[in-house]
Motif scaffolding. Sequence first.
Motif, PDB file in Angstrom:
ATOM      1  N   VAL A   4     -38.629 -19.493 -76.353  1.00  0.00           N
ATOM      2  CA  VAL A   4     -37.452 -20.441 -76.202  1.00  0.00           C
ATOM      3  C   VAL A   4     -36.362 -19.441 -75.779  1.00  0.00           C
ATOM      4  O   VAL A   4     -36.198 -18.254 -76.365  1.00  0.00           O
ATOM      5  CB  VAL A   4     -36.864 -21.293 -77.434  1.00  0.00           C
ATOM      6  N   ILE A   5     -35.499 -19.823 -74.780  1.00  0.00           N
ATOM      7  CA  ILE A   5     -34.523 -19.076 -74.326  1.00  0.00           C
ATOM      8  C   ILE A   5     -33.244 -20.068 -74.816  1.00  0.00           C
ATOM      9  O   ILE A   5     -33.258 -21.043 -74.151  1.00  0.00           O
ATOM     10  CB  ILE A   5     -34.551 -18.718 -72.852  1.00  0.00           C
ATOM     11  N   ILE A   6     -32.340 -19.259 -75.310  1.00  0.00           N
ATOM     12  CA  ILE A   6     -30.889 -19.963 -75.587  1.00  0.00           C
ATOM     13  C   ILE A   6     -29.782 -19.497 -74.829  1.00  0.00           C
ATOM     14  O   ILE A   6     -29.765 -18.399 -74.931  1.00  0.00           O
ATOM     15  CB  ILE A   6     -30.699 -20.023 -77.042  1.00  0.00           C
ATOM     16  N   GLY A   7     -29.308 -20.375 -73.925  1.00  0.00           N
ATOM     17  CA  GLY A   7     -28.197 -19.772 -73.213  1.00  0.00           C
ATOM     18  C   GLY A   7     -26.800 -20.356 -73.855  1.00  0.00           C
ATOM     19  O   GLY A   7     -26.702 -21.354 -74.226  1.00  0.00           O
ATOM     20  N   SER A   8     -26.044 -19.305 -74.193  1.00  0.00           N
ATOM     21  CA  SER A   8     -24.939 -19.676 -75.097  1.00  0.00           C
ATOM     22  C   SER A   8     -23.860 -19.506 -74.301  1.00  0.00           C
ATOM     23  O   SER A   8     -23.471 -18.069 -73.774  1.00  0.00           O
ATOM     24  CB  SER A   8     -24.866 -18.700 -76.328  1.00  0.00           C
ATOM     25  N   LEU A   9     -22.840 -20.311 -74.113  1.00  0.00           N
ATOM     26  CA  LEU A   9     -21.362 -20.256 -73.412  1.00  0.00           C
ATOM     27  C   LEU A   9     -20.513 -19.735 -74.237  1.00  0.00           C
ATOM     28  O   LEU A   9     -20.152 -20.271 -75.132  1.00  0.00           O
ATOM     29  CB  LEU A   9     -21.202 -21.800 -72.548  1.00  0.00           C
ATOM     30  N   LEU A  10     -19.844 -18.862 -73.630  1.00  0.00           N
ATOM     31  CA  LEU A  10     -18.756 -18.056 -74.177  1.00  0.00           C
ATOM     32  C   LEU A  10     -17.570 -18.323 -73.516  1.00  0.00           C
ATOM     33  O   LEU A  10     -17.320 -17.889 -72.379  1.00  0.00           O
ATOM     34  CB  LEU A  10     -19.223 -16.612 -74.635  1.00  0.00           C
ATOM     35  N   PHE A  11     -16.439 -18.652 -74.396  1.00  0.00           N
ATOM     36  CA  PHE A  11     -14.824 -18.361 -73.384  1.00  0.00           C
ATOM     37  C   PHE A  11     -14.006 -18.740 -74.854  1.00  0.00           C
ATOM     38  O   PHE A  11     -13.681 -19.655 -75.270  1.00  0.00           O
ATOM     39  CB  PHE A  11     -14.795 -19.767 -72.570  1.00  0.00           C
ATOM     40  N   ASN A  12     -13.245 -17.823 -74.951  1.00  0.00           N
ATOM     41  CA  ASN A  12     -11.983 -17.733 -76.080  1.00  0.00           C
ATOM     42  C   ASN A  12     -12.284 -18.291 -77.356  1.00  0.00           C
ATOM     43  O   ASN A  12     -11.052 -19.089 -77.742  1.00  0.00           O
ATOM     44  CB  ASN A  12     -11.036 -18.102 -75.388  1.00  0.00           C
ATOM     45  N   HIS A  13     -13.458 -18.238 -77.922  1.00  0.00           N
ATOM     46  CA  HIS A  13     -13.584 -18.914 -79.287  1.00  0.00           C
ATOM     47  C   HIS A  13     -13.873 -17.828 -80.354  1.00  0.00           C
ATOM     48  O   HIS A  13     -14.966 -18.063 -81.116  1.00  0.00           O
ATOM     49  CB  HIS A  13     -14.613 -19.840 -79.317  1.00  0.00           C
TER      50      HIS A  13
END
Length: 128
Positions: A4-13
């Motif tokens: 499994v590949i998990i794509g984690s979106l990041l932005f100012n948290h």
Amino acid sequence: MPRVIIGSLLFNHADHFREAIESILGQTFTDFALVLVDDGSSDSTPEIAREYTTRDPRVSYARNAERLGLVDNSRRAFEIARQRHPEAEYFAWTSDHDLWHPRWLQQLVDALDANRHVVLAYPLNRRI
């Protein structure tokens, strides 16, 4: 080869990011790679992400050259995940401010494995 590949979106948290990533890394299903994709954070998110790449070999980090927004960053996360791990069987999205039950990934993989005609699994969620 991660299953499994998990794509984690990041932005100012940054305030929530450590707890979020720990909930992913603490999954009972461990055959995954986590691709962190930063959409131009201006807080300490990049430093935290780089820290985790040195702590866990399943974690990688990419930073967008310019802000893409949620939809395009989601696409970019999927593209990077497929480039880095083309053999992976499944893909999931996560974010930098959500918490994941320890059996979240195991239950999704089990559901997909048990029903080969199913192409999408989505968990129940609760706002906290």
